[in-house]
Design a protein around this motif. Structure first.
Motif, PDB file in Angstrom:
ATOM      1  N   TYR A  98       4.050   1.988   1.481  1.00 24.64           N
ATOM      2  CA  TYR A  98       4.583   0.967   0.591  1.00 24.64           C
ATOM      3  C   TYR A  98       4.148  -0.352   1.197  1.00 24.64           C
ATOM      4  O   TYR A  98       4.386  -0.604   2.381  1.00 24.64           O
ATOM      5  CB  TYR A  98       6.116   1.019   0.526  1.00 24.64           C
ATOM      6  CG  TYR A  98       6.656   2.243  -0.162  1.00 24.64           C
ATOM      7  CD1 TYR A  98       6.894   2.239  -1.531  1.00 24.64           C
ATOM      8  CD2 TYR A  98       6.932   3.399   0.557  1.00 24.64           C
ATOM      9  CE1 TYR A  98       7.385   3.362  -2.164  1.00 24.64           C
ATOM     10  CE2 TYR A  98       7.432   4.526  -0.070  1.00 24.64           C
ATOM     11  CZ  TYR A  98       7.655   4.501  -1.432  1.00 24.64           C
ATOM     12  OH  TYR A  98       8.149   5.605  -2.059  1.00 24.64           O
ATOM     13  N   LYS A 113       2.425  -5.329  -5.280  1.00 26.91           N
ATOM     14  CA  LYS A 113       3.119  -4.232  -4.614  1.00 26.91           C
ATOM     15  C   LYS A 113       2.383  -2.925  -4.870  1.00 26.91           C
ATOM     16  O   LYS A 113       1.890  -2.690  -5.970  1.00 26.91           O
ATOM     17  CB  LYS A 113       4.555  -4.120  -5.118  1.00 26.91           C
ATOM     18  CG  LYS A 113       5.461  -5.208  -4.608  1.00 26.91           C
ATOM     19  CD  LYS A 113       6.888  -4.960  -5.055  1.00 26.91           C
ATOM     20  CE  LYS A 113       7.795  -6.042  -4.524  1.00 26.91           C
ATOM     21  NZ  LYS A 113       9.194  -5.809  -4.919  1.00 26.91           N
ATOM     22  N   GLU A 158       2.435   1.444  -3.956  1.00 27.07           N
ATOM     23  CA  GLU A 158       2.940   2.695  -3.396  1.00 27.07           C
ATOM     24  C   GLU A 158       1.763   3.655  -3.518  1.00 27.07           C
ATOM     25  O   GLU A 158       1.313   3.951  -4.628  1.00 27.07           O
ATOM     26  CB  GLU A 158       4.140   3.215  -4.186  1.00 27.07           C
ATOM     27  CG  GLU A 158       4.625   4.562  -3.717  1.00 27.07           C
ATOM     28  CD  GLU A 158       5.761   5.105  -4.570  1.00 27.07           C
ATOM     29  OE1 GLU A 158       6.100   6.280  -4.368  1.00 27.07           O
ATOM     30  OE2 GLU A 158       6.293   4.383  -5.435  1.00 27.07           O
ATOM     31  N   HIS A 174       1.304  -3.922   0.024  1.00 27.27           N
ATOM     32  CA  HIS A 174       0.629  -4.737  -0.987  1.00 27.27           C
ATOM     33  C   HIS A 174      -0.865  -4.441  -0.972  1.00 27.27           C
ATOM     34  O   HIS A 174      -1.448  -4.176   0.080  1.00 27.27           O
ATOM     35  CB  HIS A 174       0.872  -6.224  -0.718  1.00 27.27           C
ATOM     36  CG  HIS A 174       2.299  -6.616  -0.898  1.00 27.27           C
ATOM     37  ND1 HIS A 174       3.227  -6.514   0.110  1.00 27.27           N
ATOM     38  CD2 HIS A 174       2.966  -7.086  -1.978  1.00 27.27           C
ATOM     39  CE1 HIS A 174       4.405  -6.907  -0.340  1.00 27.27           C
ATOM     40  NE2 HIS A 174       4.280  -7.262  -1.602  1.00 27.27           N
TER      41      HIS A 174
END
Length: 91
Positions: free
Chosen positions: A67, A75, A77, A69
């Motif tokens: 997790y 963002k 994942e 950037h």
């Protein structure tokens, strides 16, 4: 009417319980001895442009998961195959 309602509620409960298991991809069945080391994987991930990694872990599905950037600051994942370092799934 109560039987139908109870059946519907049971179906939703089953789906809700199964959802977390479906959310995680399966990356490899190779033994951990065949995986890239965490340091090597972290270096590869950084080379791909991922930054500000707040979580780096291995999953029950045989993945490395992060997790953080992406290179554009969004963002991310991401699930990686721990043997090849390839992206398996990204959100």
């Amino acid at each position: 009417m109560r039987i139908v309602t109870a059946s519907i509620l049971a179906a939703f409960a089953t789906l809700a319980a199964a959802a977390p298991a479906l959310a995680e991809p399966k990356c490899t069945t190779e033994p951990k001895s065949a995986w890239l080391t965490e340091d090597a994987m972290k270096a590869k991930i950084a080379g791909m442009g991922y930054k500000d990694i707040r979580t780096f872990k291995s999953t029950s599905g045989g993945c490395y998961e992060i997790y953080g950037h992406d290179k554009n600051g969004k963002k991310a994942e991401v699930y990686f195959n721990p043997v090849t370092g390839d992206i398996v799934h990204a959100k």
